[in-house]
Design an enzyme around this catalytic site. Sequence first.
Site, PDB file in Angstrom:
ATOM      1  N   CYS A 194     -12.523  -4.587 -11.492  1.00  0.00           N
ATOM      2  CA  CYS A 194     -12.157  -5.000 -10.135  1.00  0.00           C
ATOM      3  C   CYS A 194     -11.695  -3.803  -9.290  1.00  0.00           C
ATOM      4  O   CYS A 194     -10.742  -3.103  -9.657  1.00  0.00           O
ATOM      5  CB  CYS A 194     -11.061  -6.063 -10.196  1.00  0.00           C
ATOM      6  N   GLY A 195     -12.356  -3.575  -8.157  1.00  0.00           N
ATOM      7  CA  GLY A 195     -12.006  -2.453  -7.282  1.00  0.00           C
ATOM      8  C   GLY A 195     -10.600  -2.567  -6.721  1.00  0.00           C
ATOM      9  O   GLY A 195      -9.870  -1.573  -6.631  1.00  0.00           O
ATOM     10  N   HIS A 196     -10.185  -3.772  -6.338  1.00  0.00           N
ATOM     11  CA  HIS A 196      -8.841  -3.966  -5.798  1.00  0.00           C
ATOM     12  C   HIS A 196      -7.785  -3.687  -6.869  1.00  0.00           C
ATOM     13  O   HIS A 196      -6.707  -3.171  -6.564  1.00  0.00           O
ATOM     14  CB  HIS A 196      -8.675  -5.388  -5.261  1.00  0.00           C
ATOM     15  N   CYS A 197      -8.088  -4.048  -8.110  1.00  0.00           N
ATOM     16  CA  CYS A 197      -7.163  -3.794  -9.217  1.00  0.00           C
ATOM     17  C   CYS A 197      -7.011  -2.283  -9.447  1.00  0.00           C
ATOM     18  O   CYS A 197      -5.905  -1.786  -9.685  1.00  0.00           O
ATOM     19  CB  CYS A 197      -7.654  -4.464 -10.498  1.00  0.00           C
TER      20      CYS A 197
END
Length: 498
Positions: free
Chosen positions: A54-57
């Site tokens: 996950c990029g946001h993670c």
Amino acid sequence: MPIPFILSVLFFAIITASEDIPTEDDVLVLNKDNFDKAVQEYKHILVEFYAPWCGHCKALAPEYAKAAKQLKEESSEIKLAKIDATQESDLAEQYDVRGYPTLKFFRSGKPSEYKGGRVAEDIVRWLKKKIGPAAESLDTVESAKAFQESAEVVLIGFFKDVNSDSAKLYLDIALESDDYLFGITSQDDVYKEFNIEKDGIVLFKKFDEGRNDFEGELTEKSLKDFINSNSLPLVVDFNQDTAQKVFGGDIKAHNLLFISKKSSEFDKLVEVFRKVAKEFKKKVLFVTIDIDEEDHERIMEFFGLKKDDAPDMRLIQLEEEMTKFKPPVAGLDEDNIRNFVHGVLDGKIKPHLLSESIPENWDKGPVKILVGNNFDEVALDKTKDVLVEFYAPWCGHCKQLAPIYEKLGEKYKDKSHIVIAKMDATANELENPKIQSFPTIKLFKKDTNEIIDFNGERTLEGLSKFLDSGGVDGASPKEEEVEEEEEKDDDEKKRDEL
């Protein structure tokens, strides 16, 4: 010493060590075996459910670690933890994890939603607010100055009598606010340090004018309005941390500047934007959107913009429906920006509706291609029943429907009173109807132009029945029917309770 005793000591040491919860960058690493132990052992613990891909993670990870380190250095009782939700699916399901990252705050084992920001400062502030008093008591000049510097935005209430009605109102607002830190003082030397001559409230911030003093009658509404109108910069950088404050705030008109932060003219244009923003404070939010951010591509698509169009601006009004406005003339000089905003607020500039050019072969196939510029002519033709699919090119359900819809077009291509059509609703907009989801299928009835929503099975048979029945079989229930159904559900619930 007997051998068995030595072995038992070693065994106990191994067991104890195995029960220790591992950490990465001061963040506890949890799984199904140690999760319960962690939330029971630590009274206050923030848990991040993440996915490795996950990029946001990934963006959150360094800020999350920074927050954990700060809390550790302060010897705080608050702990930060993380769980790989792709590996611990049972835990993710148990705590209703629907996206990544999802953060849950556990207080004495009881979970609640995390509603803070995604940078270390916001994380720490939100957590401290959750376990501490509504407002920090500032008893010395040193503590007050340190508090002032502790965050981007802080509020200090100056009250000689901390039990007064005004002080209680201030503390009530502080208690329900998760976004900012609140302090309170009654000390004369603190009053003197900040040039306060009588009781009052000051908002300190590390941008724009740096300080705002509350004026006027103190009420719940007036204080909330004061905080909302002064706690954001004159020009807000749009990102995942500011999105909620931008769209969830009381100001519903937003002037958006689409620009690359790498652009040589970025600083100059933002300064011009800021100058004009001062004139519209409390009326319009001025926002920059970095076109180089991958997450912002969908926003640009929504406005019909491409990277080559930047820098450019659009204004939106968020009422019951979102209305978009485009500058009538090109250019981002001070006068153009000011005139554009005035024109929208004064009602002199009409909403901007996207439309593609009409394709040359729009009516050659069994499914007619509609755009904003030919929609009324085709869909509102009172001599025909016109079925329109409103789709998005990236929508998976739309892609599944495509071959079925083509077959539907073939089936009815020789019926002169029926038209099967489709429109890309991401590139074309209508004043009416407004499209909220994809795919949306509507029948525009001949003679009356009555609009009937299709809510049946997206199959050739289901769509055919809808058309052949004149929009009866497979239609969405009318509002009165929905209300009757809801009333029936309530009656059923009452019977169940009895």
